[in-house]
Write an enzyme that holds these catalytic residues in place. Structure first.
Site, PDB file in Angstrom:
ATOM      1  N   LYS A 183       0.832  -1.212   0.000  1.00  0.00           N
ATOM      2  CA  LYS A 183       0.000   0.000   0.000  1.00  0.00           C
ATOM      3  C   LYS A 183       0.867   1.262   0.000  1.00  0.00           C
ATOM      4  CE  LYS A 183      -2.209  -0.815   3.897  1.00  0.00           C
ATOM      5  NZ  LYS A 183      -1.528  -2.064   4.302  1.00  0.00           N
ATOM      6  N   ARG A 201      -9.576   1.255   8.564  1.00  0.00           N
ATOM      7  CA  ARG A 201      -9.023  -0.065   8.829  1.00  0.00           C
ATOM      8  C   ARG A 201     -10.026  -0.979   9.523  1.00  0.00           C
ATOM      9  NH1 ARG A 201      -3.048   0.681   8.635  1.00  0.00           N
ATOM     10  NH2 ARG A 201      -2.012  -1.128   9.494  1.00  0.00           N
ATOM     11  N   ARG A 234      11.752  -6.571   5.304  1.00  0.00           N
ATOM     12  CA  ARG A 234      11.584  -5.131   5.066  1.00  0.00           C
ATOM     13  C   ARG A 234      12.552  -4.315   5.923  1.00  0.00           C
ATOM     14  NH1 ARG A 234       5.683  -2.405   5.147  1.00  0.00           N
ATOM     15  NH2 ARG A 234       5.648  -2.957   7.358  1.00  0.00           N
ATOM     16  N   ARG A 247      -0.469  -8.547  13.598  1.00  0.00           N
ATOM     17  CA  ARG A 247      -0.988  -7.550  12.645  1.00  0.00           C
ATOM     18  C   ARG A 247      -1.766  -8.234  11.523  1.00  0.00           C
ATOM     19  NH1 ARG A 247       4.192  -5.015  10.836  1.00  0.00           N
ATOM     20  NH2 ARG A 247       2.944  -3.689   9.486  1.00  0.00           N
ATOM     21  N   ARG A 273      11.439  -2.062  11.159  1.00  0.00           N
ATOM     22  CA  ARG A 273      10.375  -1.463  11.969  1.00  0.00           C
ATOM     23  C   ARG A 273      10.111  -2.352  13.167  1.00  0.00           C
ATOM     24  NH1 ARG A 273       5.180   0.217   8.401  1.00  0.00           N
ATOM     25  NH2 ARG A 273       4.184  -0.811  10.146  1.00  0.00           N
TER      26      ARG A 273
HETATM   27  P1  AMP Z   1       0.985   0.672   9.042  1.00  0.00           P
HETATM   28  O1  AMP Z   1       2.173   1.542   8.890  1.00  0.00           O
HETATM   29  O2  AMP Z   1      -0.176   1.089   8.152  1.00  0.00           O
HETATM   30  O3  AMP Z   1       1.290  -0.794   8.937  1.00  0.00           O
HETATM   31  O4  AMP Z   1       0.427   0.915  10.539  1.00  0.00           O
HETATM   32  C1  AMP Z   1       1.244   0.622  11.662  1.00  0.00           C
HETATM   33  C2  AMP Z   1       0.383   0.622  12.915  1.00  0.00           C
HETATM   34  O5  AMP Z   1      -0.223   1.916  13.095  1.00  0.00           O
HETATM   35  C3  AMP Z   1      -0.789  -0.338  12.922  1.00  0.00           C
HETATM   36  O6  AMP Z   1      -0.392  -1.652  13.284  1.00  0.00           O
HETATM   37  C4  AMP Z   1      -1.694   0.305  13.959  1.00  0.00           C
HETATM   38  O7  AMP Z   1      -1.219   0.084  15.286  1.00  0.00           O
HETATM   39  C5  AMP Z   1      -1.519   1.787  13.667  1.00  0.00           C
HETATM   40  N1  AMP Z   1      -2.509   2.246  12.644  1.00  0.00           N
HETATM   41  C6  AMP Z   1      -2.255   2.677  11.380  1.00  0.00           C
HETATM   42  N2  AMP Z   1      -3.393   3.015  10.769  1.00  0.00           N
HETATM   43  C7  AMP Z   1      -4.398   2.800  11.648  1.00  0.00           C
HETATM   44  C8  AMP Z   1      -5.808   2.941  11.607  1.00  0.00           C
HETATM   45  N3  AMP Z   1      -6.443   3.370  10.499  1.00  0.00           N
HETATM   46  N4  AMP Z   1      -6.514   2.623  12.717  1.00  0.00           N
HETATM   47  C9  AMP Z   1      -5.904   2.214  13.841  1.00  0.00           C
HETATM   48  N5  AMP Z   1      -4.578   2.016  13.945  1.00  0.00           N
HETATM   49  C10 AMP Z   1      -3.822   2.313  12.860  1.00  0.00           C
END
Ligand code: AMP
Length: 217
Positions: free
Chosen positions: A13, A88, A127, A171, A160
């Protein structure tokens, strides 16, 4: 044009949103990046989000939606946005609709980047990210030119913290339980556009441009 990208962690994404942002001249808004920026600056929101993120679970909806609301109010969002990682879950999707409606905007497409789970695990475990500029690499498929340094800004790359194996599993489970239902939700509204995210990056971008132009792949 307002677009959201739906896909599991590791589906690509972020990579695709950055490309689409350049192609369509729309801001790329990634809620994960916004939270990480808040955490780096130790803001109140960043401190509230930290525990949830480190555990690999979702940050509460009210915090997330307020953050998106504030971001959509910035000037560069006026002509449309590419949202990466939001909404999400179903409650966020409903609140998002209200945010858009209040502004007289609407969602144009929900792009679903489909990737088999074995590929997701392989991608996430290899990653590496640049903590400064956010560029992403993979130890096997897209290594940096200089040993573990960002090609763009030279900063030492990191894994990360939430890409650790246990957190990745959590996740992915959170995705299946809470985010995957959005696929049927947007399908029912005839907004879903699916692409094959296991293809090379350029091909995925091509497929997305095609479905956004109204074609089928
Ligand atoms: P990402 O970088 O999109 O993989 O997001 C990393 C982390 O940020 C996720 O595992 C959540 O803890 C938090 N996060 C990101 N986007 C959201 C969202 N829309 N709602 C809730 N938590 C989020």
């Amino acid at each position: 044009m307002n677009i959201i990208l739906i896909g599991a962690p590791g589906a690509g994404k972020g990579t695709q949103a950055a490309r689409l942002s350049r192609i369509y001249h729309l801001p790329h808004i990634a809620t994960g990046d916004l939270f990480r920026a808040h955490m780096a600056q130790n803001t109140a929101l960043g401190n509230k989000a930290r525990d949830f993120m480190e555990q690999g679970v979702l940050v509460p909806d009210s915090l997330t939606v307020d953050m998106v609301d504030a971001r959509l109010s910035e000037e560069d969002a006026a002509h449309g946005v590419i949202l990466d990682g939001f909404p999400r879950n179903l409650p966020q999707a409903e609140l998002f609709e209200q945010l858009l409606r209040r502004r007289g905007w609407h969602l144009d497409s929900a792009v679903y980047i489909a990737v088999p789970v074995e590929i997701l695990v392989e991608r996430l475990s290899g990653r590496r990210v640049c903590p400064k500029c956010g560029a992403t690499y993979h130890v096997l498929t897209h290594p940096p030119k200089n040993d573990n340094r960002c090609d763009v800004c030279g900063t030492a790359l990191i894994t990360r913290p939430d890409d650790a194996p246990d957190t990745v599993r959590r996740r992915l489970a959170v995705y299946t339980e809470q985010t995957a239902p959005l696929i049927a939700y947007y399908q029912a509204q005839n907004l879903l556009r699916s692409v094959d995210g296991a293809q090379p990056v350029d091909e995925v971008t091509r497929q997305i441009q095609e479905v956004l132009a109204g074609g089928t792949i």
